[in-house]
Design a protein around this motif. Structure first.
Motif, PDB file in Angstrom:
ATOM      1  N   ALA A   1       0.934  -1.185  -0.089  1.00 20.47           N
ATOM      2  CA  ALA A   1      -0.010  -0.228   0.085  1.00 20.47           C
ATOM      3  C   ALA A   1       0.690   1.308   0.054  1.00 20.47           C
ATOM      4  CB  ALA A   1      -0.826  -0.009   1.287  1.00 20.47           C
ATOM      5  N   GLU A   2       1.966   1.281   0.867  1.00 21.02           N
ATOM      6  CA  GLU A   2       2.896   2.487   0.810  1.00 21.02           C
ATOM      7  C   GLU A   2       3.484   2.656  -0.424  1.00 21.02           C
ATOM      8  OE1 GLU A   2       5.431   1.274   3.961  1.00 21.02           O
ATOM      9  OE2 GLU A   2       3.574   1.027   5.620  1.00 21.02           O
TER      10      GLU A   2
ATOM     11  N   PHE B   1       1.118   4.109  -2.785  1.00 23.31           N
ATOM     12  CA  PHE B   1       0.653   5.379  -2.475  1.00 23.31           C
ATOM     13  C   PHE B   1       1.921   6.447  -3.024  1.00 23.31           C
ATOM     14  CE2 PHE B   1       2.171   8.793   0.646  1.00 23.31           C
ATOM     15  CZ  PHE B   1       0.944   9.564   0.332  1.00 23.31           C
TER      16      PHE B   1
ATOM     17  N   PRO C   1      -2.417   5.851   2.795  1.00 21.64           N
ATOM     18  CA  PRO C   1      -2.528   4.525   3.510  1.00 21.64           C
ATOM     19  C   PRO C   1      -2.439   4.548   5.155  1.00 21.64           C
ATOM     20  CG  PRO C   1      -0.263   4.332   2.378  1.00 21.64           C
ATOM     21  CD  PRO C   1      -1.187   5.763   2.341  1.00 21.64           C
TER      22      PRO C   1
END
Length: 136
Positions: free
Chosen positions: A23-24, A27, A77
């Motif tokens: 997710a990071e 992002f 996130p």
């Protein structure tokens, strides 16, 4: 029985950590694309660009032209925490003061340094290990 529970708990923790890392990564890739595309538009229209980091919420990438305001919203996130709200301004000439936005993993073990550089060059991400919770 305890062994199975311990292995399951550990497996879930590892899976959550990997998902957080993905997710990071997504992002920062999305943010980089939004900043690059907005920088190109701002450069063409010779207008300023603003990147607004809203603590624990989202990042707004904004350009204002004579005819319109374009805002791109990128949600942060839940696996990372912004050190504090921040505003990054890029002048119509492309000038930007070199600055760093600090990000922390919720467990405090990993830190990202998002470094903005002079001109329309955007930013780079450095991944750092830290000790303790939210050390700077």
């Amino acid at each position: 029985m305890t062994l199975v529970l311990g292995v399951s708990t550990t497996a879930i923790a590892i899976l959550n950590q990997r998902q957080g890392g993905l997710a990071e990564q997504r992002f920062f890739e999305t943010l980089k694309t939004a900043v690059n595309e907005s920088s190109t538009s701002a450069n063409i229209y010779r207008t300023p660009l603003q990147i607004i980091f809203q603590k624990d919420n989202e990042v707004l990438v904004q350009i204002k032209t004579a005819k319109a305001i374009t805002i791109r919203k990128i949600p942060i996130p839940k696996s990372i925490k912004l050190a504090g709200g921040q505003l990054v301004r890029v002048a119509a000439s492309g000038f930007i003061s070199p600055q760093t936005v600090k990000w922390y993993a919720l467990n405090g073990e990993l830190k990202y340094l998002q470094k903005f550089q002079l001109g329309w060059s955007g930013f780079k991400i450095e991944k750092k290990k830290v000790t303790g919770i939210y050390n700077r």
